[in-house]
Design an enzyme around this catalytic site. Structure first.
Site, mmCIF file in Angstrom:
data_model
loop_
_atom_site.group_PDB
_atom_site.id
_atom_site.type_symbol
_atom_site.label_atom_id
_atom_site.label_comp_id
_atom_site.label_asym_id
_atom_site.label_seq_id
_atom_site.Cartn_x
_atom_site.Cartn_y
_atom_site.Cartn_z
ATOM 1 N N HIS A 136 0.833 -1.211 0.000
ATOM 2 C CA HIS A 136 0.000 0.000 0.000
ATOM 3 C C HIS A 136 0.866 1.258 0.000
ATOM 4 C CE1 HIS A 136 -3.291 2.756 1.130
ATOM 5 N NE2 HIS A 136 -2.393 3.307 1.930
ATOM 6 N N GLU A 137 1.869 1.295 0.865
ATOM 7 C CA GLU A 137 2.743 2.467 0.923
ATOM 8 C C GLU A 137 3.521 2.640 -0.372
ATOM 9 O OE1 GLU A 137 2.176 4.564 3.075
ATOM 10 O OE2 GLU A 137 1.018 3.291 4.428
ATOM 11 N N HIS A 147 1.609 4.513 -2.948
ATOM 12 C CA HIS A 147 1.759 5.975 -2.917
ATOM 13 C C HIS A 147 3.003 6.411 -3.683
ATOM 14 C CE1 HIS A 147 -1.583 6.670 -0.299
ATOM 15 N NE2 HIS A 147 -1.074 6.013 0.724
ATOM 16 N N HIS A 193 3.162 8.913 -6.854
ATOM 17 C CA HIS A 193 4.076 10.045 -6.944
ATOM 18 C C HIS A 193 4.867 10.006 -8.245
ATOM 19 C CE1 HIS A 193 7.536 12.536 -4.963
ATOM 20 N NE2 HIS A 193 6.769 13.278 -5.734
#
Length: 233
Positions: free
Chosen positions: A100-101, A104, A108
């Site tokens: 999940h991280e 991100h 980006h």
């Protein structure tokens, strides 16, 4: 106006209760799936590194950060920060959070519009979140004796509205990161069907914490809007 604040306290209490229940459920799910060990034997850090590389990202570092559920992606220094329970562990919960991280980080790298918008609001929200309630309450208190009290209260309301907007913009950012994570985990054959289901369930409850926060912020905004605009002469 003292009695008028009762509605505010009821809203805050209700939000706090729901938030506590969802957070408790999230921790329970995380603990449950922390016992579902991965067949591939990979740690959260290893999974994060592989997801980044599979998406052509080589300028993001995966680092360990203290605490539980403190995982986050920092776009300023391009780091995927994984809590100790995720970085070193080899289970479905760790896999879900790590991916999940990294979702991100992929957002980006691809200039995902909602993340870009959210990032632009961060400096404003860091100020408005600290000042808005003080300005609103100060303005409301002055409304009984000063005409400019309502103007001050409305300024505070506008500041709080910025924070509310931020919380709603956060929702597609979080849901998209989870979607990217689950799609990659499945397509890369990282997990068994049972592990994949556990990862999906973990991320579902994590997302609900953001939904509760957004709805709570909206409820508070509407409450004060009615209080302020309803007192106009």
């Amino acid at each position: 106006m003292i009695s008028g604040y009762m509605g505010y306290y009821i809203i805050v209490g209700a939000i706090a209760l729901i938030s506590s229940l969802v957070s408790s459920r999230l921790k329970s799910k995380f603990n449950h799936y922390s016992k579902l060990y991965l067949k591939n034997g990979m740690s959260g850090a290893e999974i994060a590194q592989k997801m980044l590389h599979d998406n052509g990202i080589y300028d993001v570092q995966v680092v360990s950060t203290p605490g539980m559920l403190t995982d986050h992606y920092n776009p300023r220094n391009k780091t995927v920060n994984l809590s100790e329970g995720v970085y070193n562990q080899r289970n479905a919960a760790a896999a879900a959070v790590a991916a999940h991280e990294c979702g991100h980080a992929v957002q980006h790298a691809t200039a995902y519009s909602w993340l870009t918008m959210r990032s632009k609001l961060v400096p404003v929200v860091s100020i408005s979140s600290k000042m808005s309630m003080w300005v609103i309450m100060g303005g409301v208190a002055l409304m009984a004796t000063m005409q400019m009290g309502q103007t001050i209260a409305l300024i505070g309301l506008a500041l709080y509205a910025t924070s509310t907007l931020f919380s709603f913009i956060t929702l597609p950012v979080e849901y998209d990161a989870s979607k990217r994570a689950l799609v990659w985990l499945k397509n890369a054959n990282m997990l068994t069907s049972e592990e994949q289901a556990g990862a999906k369930d973990s991320l579902k409850w994590a997302a609900r914490t953001y939904v509760v926060a957004a709805l709570g912020s909206l409820a508070t905004l509407l409450y004060f809007a009615l209080q302020i605009l309803g007192r106009r002469e």
